[in-house]
Each structure stands twice: as C-alpha cells, then as structure tokens.
Design a protein around this motif. Structure first.
Motif, PDB file in Angstrom:
ATOM      1  N   ALA A 236       0.836  -1.195   0.000  1.00 12.26           N
ATOM      2  CA  ALA A 236       0.000   0.000   0.000  1.00 12.26           C
ATOM      3  C   ALA A 236       0.870   1.243   0.000  1.00 12.26           C
ATOM      4  O   ALA A 236       2.057   1.207   0.342  1.00 12.26           O
ATOM      5  CB  ALA A 236      -0.916   0.003   1.215  1.00 12.26           C
ATOM      6  N   ASP A 237       0.280   2.350  -0.378  1.00 15.91           N
ATOM      7  CA  ASP A 237       0.948   3.645  -0.315  1.00 15.91           C
ATOM      8  C   ASP A 237       1.228   3.948   1.153  1.00 15.91           C
ATOM      9  O   ASP A 237       0.304   4.061   1.966  1.00 15.91           O
ATOM     10  CB  ASP A 237       0.035   4.713  -0.930  1.00 15.91           C
ATOM     11  CG  ASP A 237       0.711   6.064  -1.030  1.00 15.91           C
ATOM     12  OD1 ASP A 237       1.687   6.304  -0.290  1.00 15.91           O
ATOM     13  OD2 ASP A 237       0.252   6.895  -1.834  1.00 15.91           O
ATOM     14  N   ALA A 238       2.502   4.076   1.491  1.00 16.00           N
ATOM     15  CA  ALA A 238       2.889   4.267   2.893  1.00 16.00           C
ATOM     16  C   ALA A 238       2.325   5.548   3.485  1.00 16.00           C
ATOM     17  O   ALA A 238       2.213   5.679   4.711  1.00 16.00           O
ATOM     18  CB  ALA A 238       4.413   4.268   3.012  1.00 16.00           C
ATOM     19  N   SER A 239       1.969   6.488   2.635  1.00 15.80           N
ATOM     20  CA  SER A 239       1.447   7.758   3.145  1.00 15.80           C
ATOM     21  C   SER A 239      -0.020   7.653   3.535  1.00 15.80           C
ATOM     22  O   SER A 239      -0.563   8.545   4.187  1.00 15.80           O
ATOM     23  CB  SER A 239       1.617   8.859   2.095  1.00 15.80           C
ATOM     24  OG  SER A 239       0.805   8.601   0.957  1.00 15.80           O
ATOM     25  N   LYS A 240      -0.684   6.561   3.128  1.00 15.56           N
ATOM     26  CA  LYS A 240      -2.107   6.420   3.419  1.00 15.56           C
ATOM     27  C   LYS A 240      -2.334   5.753   4.780  1.00 15.56           C
ATOM     28  O   LYS A 240      -1.460   5.090   5.326  1.00 15.56           O
ATOM     29  CB  LYS A 240      -2.795   5.607   2.321  1.00 15.56           C
ATOM     30  CG  LYS A 240      -2.874   6.336   0.984  1.00 15.56           C
ATOM     31  CD  LYS A 240      -3.732   5.563  -0.012  1.00 15.56           C
ATOM     32  CE  LYS A 240      -3.910   6.351  -1.301  1.00 15.56           C
ATOM     33  NZ  LYS A 240      -4.827   5.670  -2.254  1.00 15.56           N
ATOM     34  N   VAL A 241      -3.527   5.940   5.293  1.00 16.94           N
ATOM     35  CA  VAL A 241      -3.921   5.351   6.566  1.00 16.94           C
ATOM     36  C   VAL A 241      -4.634   4.027   6.285  1.00 16.94           C
ATOM     37  O   VAL A 241      -5.519   3.957   5.440  1.00 16.94           O
ATOM     38  CB  VAL A 241      -4.863   6.296   7.338  1.00 16.94           C
ATOM     39  CG1 VAL A 241      -5.313   5.650   8.648  1.00 16.94           C
ATOM     40  CG2 VAL A 241      -4.182   7.635   7.602  1.00 16.94           C
TER      41      VAL A 241
ATOM     42  N   TRP B 209     -15.619  -5.092  13.528  1.00 17.07           N
ATOM     43  CA  TRP B 209     -14.356  -4.794  14.214  1.00 17.07           C
ATOM     44  C   TRP B 209     -13.538  -3.941  13.243  1.00 17.07           C
ATOM     45  O   TRP B 209     -13.130  -4.410  12.183  1.00 17.07           O
ATOM     46  CB  TRP B 209     -13.631  -6.082  14.552  1.00 17.07           C
ATOM     47  CG  TRP B 209     -12.406  -5.925  15.406  1.00 17.07           C
ATOM     48  CD1 TRP B 209     -11.108  -5.951  14.994  1.00 17.07           C
ATOM     49  CD2 TRP B 209     -12.370  -5.769  16.834  1.00 17.07           C
ATOM     50  NE1 TRP B 209     -10.259  -5.814  16.072  1.00 17.07           N
ATOM     51  CE2 TRP B 209     -11.013  -5.698  17.221  1.00 17.07           C
ATOM     52  CE3 TRP B 209     -13.346  -5.664  17.827  1.00 17.07           C
ATOM     53  CZ2 TRP B 209     -10.611  -5.544  18.545  1.00 17.07           C
ATOM     54  CZ3 TRP B 209     -12.958  -5.511  19.149  1.00 17.07           C
ATOM     55  CH2 TRP B 209     -11.611  -5.459  19.498  1.00 17.07           C
ATOM     56  N   VAL B 210     -13.350  -2.691  13.596  1.00 16.48           N
ATOM     57  CA  VAL B 210     -12.697  -1.736  12.700  1.00 16.48           C
ATOM     58  C   VAL B 210     -11.364  -1.325  13.296  1.00 16.48           C
ATOM     59  O   VAL B 210     -11.274  -1.005  14.492  1.00 16.48           O
ATOM     60  CB  VAL B 210     -13.588  -0.494  12.484  1.00 16.48           C
ATOM     61  CG1 VAL B 210     -12.895   0.521  11.572  1.00 16.48           C
ATOM     62  CG2 VAL B 210     -14.930  -0.892  11.894  1.00 16.48           C
ATOM     63  N   THR B 211     -10.327  -1.330  12.480  1.00 14.29           N
ATOM     64  CA  THR B 211      -9.007  -0.879  12.931  1.00 14.29           C
ATOM     65  C   THR B 211      -8.498   0.239  12.035  1.00 14.29           C
ATOM     66  O   THR B 211      -8.786   0.273  10.839  1.00 14.29           O
ATOM     67  CB  THR B 211      -7.977  -2.028  12.939  1.00 14.29           C
ATOM     68  OG1 THR B 211      -7.723  -2.462  11.591  1.00 14.29           O
ATOM     69  CG2 THR B 211      -8.465  -3.202  13.774  1.00 14.29           C
ATOM     70  N   VAL B 212      -7.746   1.140  12.627  1.00 14.15           N
ATOM     71  CA  VAL B 212      -7.046   2.199  11.902  1.00 14.15           C
ATOM     72  C   VAL B 212      -5.565   2.036  12.197  1.00 14.15           C
ATOM     73  O   VAL B 212      -5.154   2.092  13.359  1.00 14.15           O
ATOM     74  CB  VAL B 212      -7.542   3.598  12.312  1.00 14.15           C
ATOM     75  CG1 VAL B 212      -6.636   4.691  11.734  1.00 14.15           C
ATOM     76  CG2 VAL B 212      -8.976   3.810  11.847  1.00 14.15           C
ATOM     77  N   ASN B 213      -4.786   1.788  11.165  1.00 12.46           N
ATOM     78  CA  ASN B 213      -3.361   1.472  11.332  1.00 12.46           C
ATOM     79  C   ASN B 213      -3.183   0.359  12.361  1.00 12.46           C
ATOM     80  O   ASN B 213      -2.317   0.426  13.240  1.00 12.46           O
ATOM     81  CB  ASN B 213      -2.565   2.716  11.721  1.00 12.46           C
ATOM     82  CG  ASN B 213      -2.368   3.654  10.549  1.00 12.46           C
ATOM     83  OD1 ASN B 213      -2.600   3.289   9.392  1.00 12.46           O
ATOM     84  ND2 ASN B 213      -1.942   4.876  10.830  1.00 12.46           N
ATOM     85  N   ASP B 214      -4.044  -0.659  12.266  1.00 12.85           N
ATOM     86  CA  ASP B 214      -4.012  -1.870  13.090  1.00 12.85           C
ATOM     87  C   ASP B 214      -4.427  -1.656  14.543  1.00 12.85           C
ATOM     88  O   ASP B 214      -4.336  -2.577  15.354  1.00 12.85           O
ATOM     89  CB  ASP B 214      -2.615  -2.522  13.057  1.00 12.85           C
ATOM     90  CG  ASP B 214      -2.211  -2.940  11.661  1.00 12.85           C
ATOM     91  OD1 ASP B 214      -3.098  -3.376  10.900  1.00 12.85           O
ATOM     92  OD2 ASP B 214      -1.017  -2.824  11.316  1.00 12.85           O
ATOM     93  N   VAL B 215      -4.908  -0.460  14.875  1.00 17.15           N
ATOM     94  CA  VAL B 215      -5.383  -0.182  16.234  1.00 17.15           C
ATOM     95  C   VAL B 215      -6.906  -0.266  16.239  1.00 17.15           C
ATOM     96  O   VAL B 215      -7.572   0.442  15.478  1.00 17.15           O
ATOM     97  CB  VAL B 215      -4.941   1.210  16.718  1.00 17.15           C
ATOM     98  CG1 VAL B 215      -5.498   1.494  18.112  1.00 17.15           C
ATOM     99  CG2 VAL B 215      -3.421   1.320  16.712  1.00 17.15           C
ATOM    100  N   PRO B 216      -7.489  -1.138  17.064  1.00 15.71           N
ATOM    101  CA  PRO B 216      -8.954  -1.290  17.060  1.00 15.71           C
ATOM    102  C   PRO B 216      -9.653  -0.057  17.619  1.00 15.71           C
ATOM    103  O   PRO B 216      -9.173   0.576  18.566  1.00 15.71           O
ATOM    104  CB  PRO B 216      -9.179  -2.515  17.948  1.00 15.71           C
ATOM    105  CG  PRO B 216      -7.986  -2.572  18.839  1.00 15.71           C
ATOM    106  CD  PRO B 216      -6.833  -2.059  18.028  1.00 15.71           C
TER     107      PRO B 216
END
Length: 266
Positions: free
Chosen positions: A42-47, A191-198
C-alpha cells in the motif's frame, strides 16, 4: 497472420505479470493447505482502515451501507488504504470446516464476497458489489442478492467459478487466519481498525481516527474531524455489535429488528 510460439509465450507472460501487479489481494499456498491472504504493497502515506465483518450481521451491513460509503463521497478514500475481511465470528474445526455465526447462508455470502475481492481487485468494482449485497441484507432481502449482477452489469460466472472450484473456501480459510491473528483479538463485529489499532465501539467515528492518523496535508473531509481521542473498550452499555458468543445472556444483544432479520430465510 500467425504468431510464433516464442511470441505467444511472451504475450502470456506479460499478461500474467499485469494481472499480478494489479491485484489487491493475493493468494499464496501454505504447507497447511490454507491459502495465505496477502495484500499488495500500500501507499505508505495512506492510513490503513480495515473492516472485519460477517455478511449477515445487521450492524455490519448497517456500517457497510450507511457509513463506509461516505469515504467515497467526501474524498476521504484518497488517504485511505481500505481492507475488507469477510469472516467475522465464524469458527473452524480440525477438519477446516467453517461454521458461521448466522448459519450456512452467511457462509455462502462470506465466500461470495471473498470471491468478489479476489476476482475484481479494483476497489470501486468489488466495493460496489459488496455494498449492493449488504444493502439487501440491511433491508432483510438477502435472498435477492444475485440481482446485484444485473443491477451493476457484472458477470456472474467469475464468482460462480471461484465459489464452486474451491478457491472461495480457501480464501475464507485465509481470511480466518488473518482474523485469528488480530492483536488484540477481536471481540465482536464489526471490528474496525485504523493502522491496526482497534476502535472498539467507536467504529462509527472512524473518519476522526483516520484524519488524526494521516500525516500529510489534511483533505477537506478532515475539517472538524481532529480531536484528542483514545480508543478504549467500553462496558456497561448497549453496543451496536455482534459478539462472538451470542448464547451468553450478558453479551447477547438482539433488538426486535435484529431478531426479525435473523429469522429471514435466505
């Protein structure tokens, strides 16, 4: 005009390379026979925004139909790497047989949506299909999901082939592995995560977390979204989620609408 064997071989090789490079979800064999789900870089700049869900969970369909599509409407998708994982609270026995929380019909749709992710790697194409299917689920009309093919102008055969030749089952085993390796483990769906954080029960508020995590210039969609927040699991309140163990009275949540939906025939 005929083609030489070498020319034809080069054409096939080029086609394979193009298909591989354009894929979002790759399937790799493992010694256990389970297909490993890997994602294209993935594009490293994206979340990273990931949704772990099951297809007949009413709260999952609500999120898929009424909340997630907004990122395509407001442009937030430009800073998001979206991953969908259709497995949820299913379980696998020692023989690698999957039992889905809402019964066999949920296993069918989990597999269908896994196949959609595989055969239509373009985000807009597979998301439109999955959203269409989940809209029927949301409206308690899940038996009508096949009309999504004609509505969207999509070919049915690729999904049928994936489902019937065993690839869909292998994909589901792969998504099971991805789900089971979550750290911390998931407690319910969605179950939703953002940058692997739930995000726990804050999953509806995912745009705020995405905007806070984004390190580039904030897009217009992030205006008014930034705030000091820390995701935590909350207790002693009614959550719009489906827990893994629905038979436990202290965790089972079933509104009249939810109960009616679960009694619908596929």
């Amino acid at each position: 005009m005929g083609y030489s064997t070498s020319s034809f071989s080069m054409f096939v090789l080029a086609l394979v390379i193009i298909m591989f490079c354009s894929a979002q979800v790759n399937v790799l064999s493992s010694p256990s026979g389970i297909k490993e789900i890997t994602y294209a870089a993935a594009d490293a700049s994206k979340v990273s925004l990931a949704l772990y869900y099951e297809t007949l969970c009413p709260y999952c369909s609500n999120f898929m139909v009424n909340y997630l599509p907004r990122i395509f409407e407001n442009g937030l998708i430009d800073i998001i790497d979206l991953k969908l994982v259709p497995y949820g609270n299913a379980r696998i026995n020692d023989d690698k047989v999957i039992t889905c929380q809402h019964g066999p019909n949920e296993c069918v749709l989990n597999t269908v949506e896994a196949c959609a992710l595989q055969v239509w790697p373009a985000l807009d194409k597979h998301f439109n299909f999955i959203k269409c299917v989940e809209t029927f689920v949301y409206n308690s009309q899940q038996s009508e999901w096949k009309s999504c093919y004609s509505t969207l102008g999509y070919e049915e055969e690729p999904i049928n082939e994936c489902y019937n030749n065993g690839l869909g089952q292998q994909l589901e085993l792969g998504y099971a592995k991805v789900t089971d390796e979550l750290n911390p483990p998931h407690k319910y769906v969605p179950w939703v995560t953002v940058n692997d954080v739930p995000l726990y029960d804050e999953y509806y508020n995912f745009p705020t977390y995405v905007c806070n995590a984004y390190e580039g210039t904030k897009p217009a969609a992030c205006q008014g979204q930034q705030m000091d927040i820390t995701p935590e699991a909350k207790s002693n309140q009614m959550l719009e989620v489906t827990f893994m163990d629905e038979t436990t009275p202290t965790t089972k949540i079933m509104s009249p609408t939810t109960k009616a939906r679960r009694q619908m025939k596929f």
